[in-house]
Design a protein around this motif. Structure first.
Motif, PDB file in Angstrom:
ATOM      1  N   MET A  42     -16.011 -16.841 -44.693  1.00  0.00           N
ATOM      2  CA  MET A  42     -15.357 -16.378 -43.581  1.00  0.00           C
ATOM      3  C   MET A  42     -16.499 -16.219 -42.494  1.00  0.00           C
ATOM      4  N   PRO A  43     -16.189 -16.718 -41.168  1.00  0.00           N
ATOM      5  CA  PRO A  43     -17.198 -16.283 -40.070  1.00  0.00           C
ATOM      6  C   PRO A  43     -17.241 -14.867 -40.100  1.00  0.00           C
ATOM      7  N   ASP A  44     -18.206 -14.135 -39.605  1.00  0.00           N
ATOM      8  CA  ASP A  44     -18.261 -12.679 -39.121  1.00  0.00           C
ATOM      9  C   ASP A  44     -17.283 -12.425 -38.376  1.00  0.00           C
ATOM     10  N   ALA A  45     -17.041 -13.175 -37.127  1.00  0.00           N
ATOM     11  CA  ALA A  45     -16.160 -12.797 -36.073  1.00  0.00           C
ATOM     12  C   ALA A  45     -14.750 -12.611 -36.772  1.00  0.00           C
ATOM     13  N   TYR A  46     -14.360 -13.617 -37.557  1.00  0.00           N
ATOM     14  CA  TYR A  46     -13.137 -13.627 -38.080  1.00  0.00           C
ATOM     15  C   TYR A  46     -12.956 -12.395 -39.011  1.00  0.00           C
ATOM     16  N   ARG A  47     -14.060 -11.775 -39.681  1.00  0.00           N
ATOM     17  CA  ARG A  47     -13.874 -10.646 -40.366  1.00  0.00           C
ATOM     18  C   ARG A  47     -13.674  -9.455 -39.382  1.00  0.00           C
ATOM     19  N   LYS A  48     -14.716  -9.407 -38.299  1.00  0.00           N
ATOM     20  CA  LYS A  48     -14.607  -8.368 -37.563  1.00  0.00           C
ATOM     21  C   LYS A  48     -12.976  -8.235 -36.776  1.00  0.00           C
ATOM     22  N   THR A  49     -12.608  -9.512 -36.378  1.00  0.00           N
ATOM     23  CA  THR A  49     -11.404  -9.343 -35.632  1.00  0.00           C
ATOM     24  C   THR A  49     -10.268  -8.727 -36.349  1.00  0.00           C
ATOM     25  N   LEU A  50     -10.219  -9.559 -37.635  1.00  0.00           N
ATOM     26  CA  LEU A  50      -9.264  -9.075 -38.604  1.00  0.00           C
ATOM     27  C   LEU A  50      -9.522  -7.380 -38.889  1.00  0.00           C
ATOM     28  N   ILE A  51     -10.479  -6.926 -38.981  1.00  0.00           N
ATOM     29  CA  ILE A  51     -10.644  -5.344 -39.294  1.00  0.00           C
ATOM     30  C   ILE A  51     -10.011  -4.737 -38.031  1.00  0.00           C
ATOM     31  N   ARG A  52     -10.499  -5.153 -36.930  1.00  0.00           N
ATOM     32  CA  ARG A  52      -9.886  -4.620 -35.647  1.00  0.00           C
ATOM     33  C   ARG A  52      -8.483  -4.614 -35.504  1.00  0.00           C
ATOM     34  N   GLN A  53      -7.854  -5.752 -36.122  1.00  0.00           N
ATOM     35  CA  GLN A  53      -6.383  -5.803 -35.807  1.00  0.00           C
ATOM     36  C   GLN A  53      -5.681  -5.090 -36.949  1.00  0.00           C
ATOM     37  N   ILE A  54      -6.329  -5.370 -38.322  1.00  0.00           N
ATOM     38  CA  ILE A  54      -5.370  -4.812 -39.444  1.00  0.00           C
ATOM     39  C   ILE A  54      -5.475  -3.347 -39.184  1.00  0.00           C
ATOM     40  N   SER A  55      -6.788  -2.827 -38.897  1.00  0.00           N
ATOM     41  CA  SER A  55      -6.903  -1.320 -38.880  1.00  0.00           C
ATOM     42  C   SER A  55      -6.147  -0.658 -37.741  1.00  0.00           C
ATOM     43  N   GLN A  56      -5.901  -1.540 -36.606  1.00  0.00           N
ATOM     44  CA  GLN A  56      -5.368  -0.957 -35.278  1.00  0.00           C
ATOM     45  C   GLN A  56      -3.890  -0.858 -35.705  1.00  0.00           C
ATOM     46  N   HIS A  57      -3.540  -1.726 -36.513  1.00  0.00           N
ATOM     47  CA  HIS A  57      -2.113  -1.906 -36.767  1.00  0.00           C
ATOM     48  C   HIS A  57      -1.558  -0.843 -37.878  1.00  0.00           C
TER      49      HIS A  57
END
Ligand code: FE2
Ligand code: FE2
Lengths: 328, 94
Positions: A42-57
């Motif tokens: 997966m692209p790095d940006a996808y991984r980072k965005t997901l980490i941000r979104q899921i952890s924020q959730h």
């Protein structure tokens, strides 16, 4: 909403040249509504965005226990107390499901916790408002969990497998949260004059912050398009907000309560409710950490983490001693 | 049989989006061999897109004798279910 982007995203469009091929495969899979699993490229940006979104959730679920925990010892009956305790327990579980989904992306839970405690990670703005009366417990279940459900249901089909599966579990559990809240509001709204006033006051205070949960208007959400393309956001902020208004207004009417918005009216041509202007200055202030009880919330989280450190340390020390004995 | 091959539990993901599901076990000397054996035994007809194997000895299972004390407490907490709450039929989307 729990998943609204609340921090800057600067790294979204960078794909290294040698990754173009793999990126094309990835984009095609996502566009085709297929799932991405932890070991897939997966692209790095996808991984980072997901980490941000899921952890924020996840942080939102965990911090979200605090406003309700405030009323546990003062619930008006044993029945209400058992229900509130069960709901808070669920929210804790939701946090844990989500932290473990995020951990599949290569970040540790301790790192996420640290980011929260240092103020680098955000959580939903809604939890930085105080819970002043018992009616707030009903209003939160009805409005806040109701808004969360609207956002979470489409995320059951989000592109990242572990996140989608966590959302399936969570959605199954959320329904009771909203129903207990509405039931509680019904009891108050049909109760004494004082109880009815308390219910109305709770609706007055929670209505606008609930609308803000869906995040800034679409024309001020620059990264939404990317997230929608990646299927980690499935509906726009404004579309979800409109849906929330449309389903909630009749519910309020059935309670005999008034939505605190003089501009609210049914629009025949749009087949939807028009509603008044949202105070976005307030929203942005709360995002910046200026919510009424923001400092209190974070302090409570840090205190819980630090004052329970000895339990984690003791458990590890005990296990270390045990395995040492076994080895000897 | 002092040189018995250790036992490994096998989990198959039928397709992306679904969790790995336990399907059975294989005997193998090492992780690589366990994966290959699992491939041969459990995915000969495209049953999956991903495999997990892990040493059976590393699974901690609950004791059936403890089941009542573990699981019965959930039995009388019917308020954890949405159907416990009575909301009139004319109220939609709740
Ligand atoms: Fe939740
Ligand atoms: Fe909830």
């Amino acid at each position: 909403m729990y998943t609204v982007s609340l921090s800057p995203e600067t790294d979204l469009h960078i794909v290294a040249a040698d990754d173009t091929q793999r990126n094309a495969v990835f984009e095609a899979k996502v566009a085709d509504d297929q799932f991405i699993e932890p070991k897939d490229w997966m692209p790095d940006a996808y991984r980072k965005t997901l980490i941000r979104q899921i952890s924020q959730h996840a942080h939102s679920e965990i911090v979200g226990m605090l406003p309700e925990g405030n009323w546990l010892t003062r619930a008006p009956s044993l029945r209400r107390k058992a229900i509130l305790l069960a709901k808070i327990q669920d929210e804790c579980g939701h946090g844990l499901y989500l932290y473990s989904a995020a951990e599949t992306l290569g970040i540790s839970r301790d790192d996420m916790t640290e980011a929260l405690h240092q103020g680098r990670a955000k959580y939903s703005t809604i939890f930085n408002y105080p819970t002043l009366t018992w009616a707030d417990m009903g209003a939160i279940g009805w409005l806040v969990d109701g808004a969360a459900i609207l956002n979470q249901v489409p995320l059951q089909r989000t592109s990242y497998g572990p996140y989608a599966r966590a959302m399936v579990r969570i959605c199954k559990e959320e329904s009771f949260h909203q129903r207990q809240g509405y039931e509680s509001m019904m009891v108050l709204a049909q109760g004494t004059e004082g109880q009815r006033r308390m219910a109305q006051d709770a609706l007055n205070r929670w209505w606008w912050p609930s609308l803000m949960m869906f995040g800034p208007p679409d024309d001020q959400s620059p990264n939404s398009a990317q997230s929608m393309r990646w299927r980690i956001k499935r509906d726009s902020n404004d579309a979800l907000r409109q849906k929330f208004v449309d389903v909630t207004v009749p519910q309020a009417q059935a309670l005999g309560l008034t939505i605190p918005d003089p501009d609210l009216k049914w629009n025949e041509t749009r087949n939807a409710y028009d509603y008044g202007a949202i105070d976005w200055a307030e929203f942005h202030a709360v995002v910046r950490g200026e919510g009424p009880v923001a400092k209190e919330r974070l302090a409570a989280r840090i205190d819980a983490w630090e004052s329970n450190a000895w339990v984690r340390d003791a458990a590890l020390a005990h296990e270390a001693k045990r395995s040492q004995r076994k080895a000897a | 049989m002092t040189n018995a091959l250790p036992l490994w539990e096998v989990f198959v993901r039928a397709k992306n989006g679904l969790a790995h599901k336990h399907v059975g076990s294989v005997h193998a000397a090492d992780p690589r061999m366990a994966l290959e054996a699992a491939r041969d035994v459990y995915t000969r007809r495209m049953e999956g897109v991903s495999l997990w194997v892990l040493p059976s000895a590393s699974i901690i299972a609950s004791d059936p004798g403890e089941s009542p004390s573990l699981f019965d407490p959930a039995e009388d907490k019917i308020y954890r279910h949405p159907t416990f709450y009575i909301v009139p039929d004319n109220i939609k989307h709740i």
